[in-house]
Design an enzyme around this catalytic site. Sequence first.
Site, PDB file in Angstrom:
ATOM      1  N   GLU A 104       0.940  -1.227  -0.144  1.00 29.00           N
ATOM      2  CA  GLU A 104       0.035  -0.036  -0.046  1.00 29.00           C
ATOM      3  C   GLU A 104       0.881   1.295  -0.002  1.00 29.00           C
ATOM      4  OE1 GLU A 104      -1.167  -2.910   2.023  1.00 29.00           O
ATOM      5  OE2 GLU A 104      -2.273  -3.029  -0.019  1.00 29.00           O
ATOM      6  N   ASN A 122      -0.670  -8.125  -3.977  1.00 34.38           N
ATOM      7  CA  ASN A 122      -1.681  -7.215  -4.618  1.00 34.38           C
ATOM      8  C   ASN A 122      -0.599  -6.261  -5.413  1.00 34.38           C
ATOM      9  OD1 ASN A 122      -1.508  -5.925  -1.770  1.00 34.38           O
ATOM     10  ND2 ASN A 122      -1.799  -4.142  -3.038  1.00 34.38           N
ATOM     11  N   ASP A 158      -7.097  -5.305  -4.268  1.00 31.80           N
ATOM     12  CA  ASP A 158      -6.074  -5.793  -3.003  1.00 31.80           C
ATOM     13  C   ASP A 158      -6.364  -7.185  -2.739  1.00 31.80           C
ATOM     14  OD1 ASP A 158      -4.178  -5.458  -0.913  1.00 31.80           O
ATOM     15  OD2 ASP A 158      -5.666  -4.783   0.615  1.00 31.80           O
TER      16      ASP A 158
HETATM   17  O1  PQQ Z   1       0.534  -5.397   0.706  1.00 30.25           O
HETATM   18  C1  PQQ Z   1       1.137  -5.813   1.620  1.00 30.25           C
HETATM   19  O2  PQQ Z   1       2.476  -5.613   1.585  1.00 30.25           O
HETATM   20  C2  PQQ Z   1       0.472  -6.153   2.924  1.00 30.25           C
HETATM   21  C3  PQQ Z   1       1.279  -6.667   4.075  1.00 30.25           C
HETATM   22  C4  PQQ Z   1       0.700  -7.038   5.188  1.00 30.25           C
HETATM   23  C5  PQQ Z   1       1.409  -7.604   6.229  1.00 30.25           C
HETATM   24  O3  PQQ Z   1       2.552  -7.628   6.388  1.00 30.25           O
HETATM   25  O4  PQQ Z   1       1.093  -7.690   7.354  1.00 30.25           O
HETATM   26  C6  PQQ Z   1      -0.890  -7.319   5.088  1.00 30.25           C
HETATM   27  C7  PQQ Z   1      -1.507  -6.735   3.847  1.00 30.25           C
HETATM   28  N1  PQQ Z   1      -0.812  -6.373   3.018  1.00 30.25           N
HETATM   29  C8  PQQ Z   1      -2.793  -6.992   3.571  1.00 30.25           C
HETATM   30  O5  PQQ Z   1      -3.443  -6.744   2.636  1.00 30.25           O
HETATM   31  C9  PQQ Z   1      -3.601  -7.475   4.800  1.00 30.25           C
HETATM   32  O6  PQQ Z   1      -4.941  -7.780   4.778  1.00 30.25           O
HETATM   33  C10 PQQ Z   1      -3.110  -7.796   5.970  1.00 30.25           C
HETATM   34  C11 PQQ Z   1      -3.788  -8.365   7.140  1.00 30.25           C
HETATM   35  C12 PQQ Z   1      -2.412  -8.521   8.138  1.00 30.25           C
HETATM   36  C13 PQQ Z   1      -2.712  -8.788   9.159  1.00 30.25           C
HETATM   37  O7  PQQ Z   1      -1.440  -9.145   9.849  1.00 30.25           O
HETATM   38  O8  PQQ Z   1      -3.758  -9.031   9.814  1.00 30.25           O
HETATM   39  N2  PQQ Z   1      -1.420  -8.045   7.411  1.00 30.25           N
HETATM   40  C14 PQQ Z   1      -1.912  -7.604   6.419  1.00 30.25           C
END
Ligand code: PQQ
Length: 571
Positions: A174, A245, A287
């Site tokens: 993101e 994503n 996403d």
């Molecule tokens: O695009 C990214 O680099 C990235 C990283 C992470 C992360 O590292 O925890 C999450 C997400 N996206 C994501 O889309 C997401 O729904 C998500 C949930 C969680 C969590 O720990 O509950 N991390 C992440």
Amino acid sequence: EPLKTYSPVTQQRLSNPEPENWLMAKGNYAGWSYTPLEQVNAGNVKSLRPVWSYSTGVTSGHEAPPIVNNGVMYVATPYNQVIAMDAKTGESVWRYKRDFPEGFSAFHYTNRGVALWGDKVYVAGLDCRLVALDARTGKVAWEAEVCDWTQGAYITSAPVAVNGKIMIGPSGGEFGVRGFLKAFDAETGKEDWTFWAVPAPGQPGSETWPKEGRWKDAWKIGGGTMWMPGNYDAKNGVLYWGVGNGSPWLGDQRPGDNLYVASVVALNPADGTIKSHFQYHWNDSWDWAAMNAPTLIELDRDGKKMPAMISAQRNGYLYRLGRTEGGQISFLDARPFVKNTVFSSVDPKTGRPTYNQAGVPGTGRAGTYCPSVWGGKDWPYESFNPKTGMLYVPFNDNHCMTYEGKVQERVPGQWSAGVDITDIKLLIDKDVKYIGGIQAIDVNTNKEVWRDTYAKSWMWGSILSTATDLIFAGGTSDRMFRAYDAKSGKELWSFKTNSGIIAPPISYAIDGKQYIAVVSGWGVDSALVQGIMADEHGWEKDVPQGGTVWVFAVDDDKAPEKRAEAIPSRR
Ligand SMILES: O=C(O)c1cc(C(=O)O)c2c(n1)C(=O)C(=O)c1cc(C(=O)O)[nH]c1-2
């Protein structure tokens, strides 16, 4: 008190998991989250009770499984800590702790665990550092820079150890990060290779990115972060890693299929070169990160065993893929396991979906789609039990989303998804019956065998399956840790912990006694989503925070010698 003895972790040990140990995040390289231990069973699980617990003293989401090597347990916590404990008694052995640099901030304050190799413990931190610790003392052996946090990159993933290399990929999808996976020498910390998830111009796959015009530099900020540990076919030496994503979220700001976003890639662990790939959906605009590597299994086909992979993806489809000795991935089939309103069809030969345009958000154009950004299944681990032939999937259904994109110039270190969090709207029916649950799927028939659903909770728990046909899972906002009959889905046992459980449960044994362990500690996206549900649907909001390691065992009056017989060791 430093350890006097320690059993070094070798490739031999990682490739042939010992029932009494849990040496890596998912228990084995195939990604099964399965224990062959047989002491805890449907008959005695009712007597399962805590034998010790350990408060980490840390809040935020605890997403790391305990990692256990011959009686020593290592637990990583948010905020750069690793705690080493005696896995039998819960006594402290050592604790590693590192402060964040000045001015530091990140997006998901969590950590998914450590990797073991040789006599070291490896952990990566939000501040982009990979650290090797002496497994006996917790002293730093080396540190390496994996990414640049000032650019918005951060690390939540557990590293993976293969053939003396430590592999790790950062997050930041993101924040306009161009995703990659890096390998480091386990002994020296020297950087070995980098696989870029978005190819540079001229590299294979670059033809799927705009070459000219307004979006010609889209590849530089294209996302595809590789933020979950991959799986490894140890027999044939092939890594299978998931790619996240696209960035920004709007596909119309990067016209093209955008390889290797939303794909699984097969890599050579020796040099990080790509052998093949499968892209779940092209030009990702939702996403729907494909960060979860598919689970490596064998399918029964025409009376033979066929090497295959299965994966419940964030886009809401369940994929079965073929794989060869050489790491060539083929598409077998795909079907929805939750409601997906975007794919109007999936090509039965190639797996390529066709999109219903109303479900594709664009720049200056709203799109409404299900499942929402959190997907049919987010990061928590599915589990495969080779005895029941079933895949156990923690899932979320009946949630949709609408948003309209904009051009959001990238400022390094700042959110640049092309839509602000406050402008995405989660759409859930007022009288929704359930969102979270577990599905048990027969991998050969591809049919659902049972499902359990939770009336007022999303499902944020990973699954552990056992050779005795049990599964264990937390993941709900009511703080419960549960055991189910793996064949029928009947709940057999539950225990209310200090907080909600979003870390994967594991199992190990010492002196012939089997333990089930899990860390409880609600936070990050589980808490974010629960907060939305509380505000808009009146669900419980106050899930208490704070990490605690819980270790359980069944009542057992067998003499220690007898127990040792019941759980044979490989060594
Ligand atoms: O695009 C990214 O680099 C990235 C990283 C992470 C992360 O590292 O925890 C999450 C997400 N996206 C994501 O889309 C997401 O729904 C998500 C949930 C969680 C969590 O720990 O509950 N991390 C992440």
